[in-house]
Motif scaffolding. Structure first.
Motif, PDB file in Angstrom:
ATOM      1  N   SER A  30       0.822  -1.265  -0.033  1.00  0.00           N
ATOM      2  CA  SER A  30      -0.014  -0.009   0.030  1.00  0.00           C
ATOM      3  C   SER A  30       0.840   1.409  -0.171  1.00  0.00           C
ATOM      4  N   ARG A  64       2.505   1.683  -3.501  1.00  0.00           N
ATOM      5  CA  ARG A  64       1.543   2.247  -4.537  1.00  0.00           C
ATOM      6  C   ARG A  64       1.503   3.819  -4.064  1.00  0.00           C
ATOM      7  N   PHE A  65       1.228   4.102  -3.032  1.00  0.00           N
ATOM      8  CA  PHE A  65       1.062   5.277  -2.583  1.00  0.00           C
ATOM      9  C   PHE A  65       2.178   6.221  -3.064  1.00  0.00           C
ATOM     10  N   THR A 109       2.159   6.629  -6.921  1.00  0.00           N
ATOM     11  CA  THR A 109       1.160   7.385  -7.390  1.00  0.00           C
ATOM     12  C   THR A 109       1.322   8.635  -7.229  1.00  0.00           C
ATOM     13  N   LEU A 140      -5.316  11.247  -4.898  1.00  0.00           N
ATOM     14  CA  LEU A 140      -5.158  10.781  -3.467  1.00  0.00           C
ATOM     15  C   LEU A 140      -6.490  10.469  -2.699  1.00  0.00           C
ATOM     16  N   ARG A 150      -9.068   8.960  -4.715  1.00  0.00           N
ATOM     17  CA  ARG A 150      -8.916   7.459  -5.252  1.00  0.00           C
ATOM     18  C   ARG A 150      -8.134   6.743  -4.519  1.00  0.00           C
ATOM     19  N   GLN A 151      -6.981   7.144  -4.174  1.00  0.00           N
ATOM     20  CA  GLN A 151      -6.021   6.319  -3.420  1.00  0.00           C
ATOM     21  C   GLN A 151      -6.953   5.924  -1.963  1.00  0.00           C
ATOM     22  N   GLU A 179      -9.517   3.313  -2.228  1.00  0.00           N
ATOM     23  CA  GLU A 179      -8.874   1.991  -2.710  1.00  0.00           C
ATOM     24  C   GLU A 179      -8.281   1.311  -1.385  1.00  0.00           C
TER      25      GLU A 179
END
Length: 200
Positions: free
Chosen positions: A122, A125-126, A129, A144, A146-147, A150
């Protein structure tokens, strides 16, 4: 650990020379083996514990950063505010990113270091992104948001899976310990009464 292994060999040799039985030789070897295994896996246990803590802190931290960026804060200041006003593993990682930026390393490079050093998917991916959004000029607030959705969904799924595993783990002592003992207590008086009737 080498000194412990040598001491173990000396102790075992002394026990064998003194004519000790197999159990007296096996128990020290078994105990020292468990200790050595525990020490060798100490770093792995710390890494897993740190990873679990970071995963638990991540949803709230990302949501705070998203709110600050939506309010107009630059990404670096948003991370700094969250890192300074929070406590935990992830806050320390964010402050490390800030210290790298203050020492002259670019934000993208600092985030790349965070992405490569962390063991959390996680957080990786952050960081990726944020890097892509900064390089392409994408709206960080939308990315962020959308993050956060998720991460919340993944966190909820992981909690449900953990609850399911815990429920199964709780059933093991019930089935293999409590239930047999309950049946034994229920049938034992009848067994005793039957024995008295048979031999009486």
């Amino acid at each position: 650990l080498t000194a412990i292994a040598m001491s173990a060999l000396v102790i075992v040799g002394a026990l064998i020379k003194s004519g000790a039985n197999l159990i007296a030789v096996f128990l020290p070897l078994f105990s020292i083996g468990i200790y050595i295994y525990w020490e060798l896996n100490g770093e792995e246990r710390i890494r897993k514990k740190r990873n679990i803590q970071a995963e638990a802190e991540f949803p709230a931290m990302v949501e705070l950063i998203a709110v600050l960026i939506a309010a107009g804060e630059p990404p670096i200041l948003a991370m700094q505010r969250v890192g300074e006003r929070s406590s935990g593993v992830l806050a320390e990682d964010f402050l490390k990113v800030i210290s790298k930026v203050e020492s002259g390393v670019g934000l993208t490079k600092s985030l790349e270091v965070l992405a490569t050093t962390t063991s959390s998917d996680s957080i990786r991916r952050f960081a990726d992104t944020l890097i892509l959004a900064l390089e392409r000029g994408t709206s960080l607030s939308d990315v962020l948001s959308r993050q956060v959705q998720e991460v919340r969904s993944e966190h909820q799924t992981s909690l449900i899976e953990a609850a399911g595993k815990a429920e199964i783990a709780l059933m093991i002592p019930v089935i293999f310990l409590i239930l047999p003992v309950s049946i034994l207590f229920a049938l034992w008086p009848s067994y005793l009464a039957l024995g008295r009737t048979t031999f009486g």
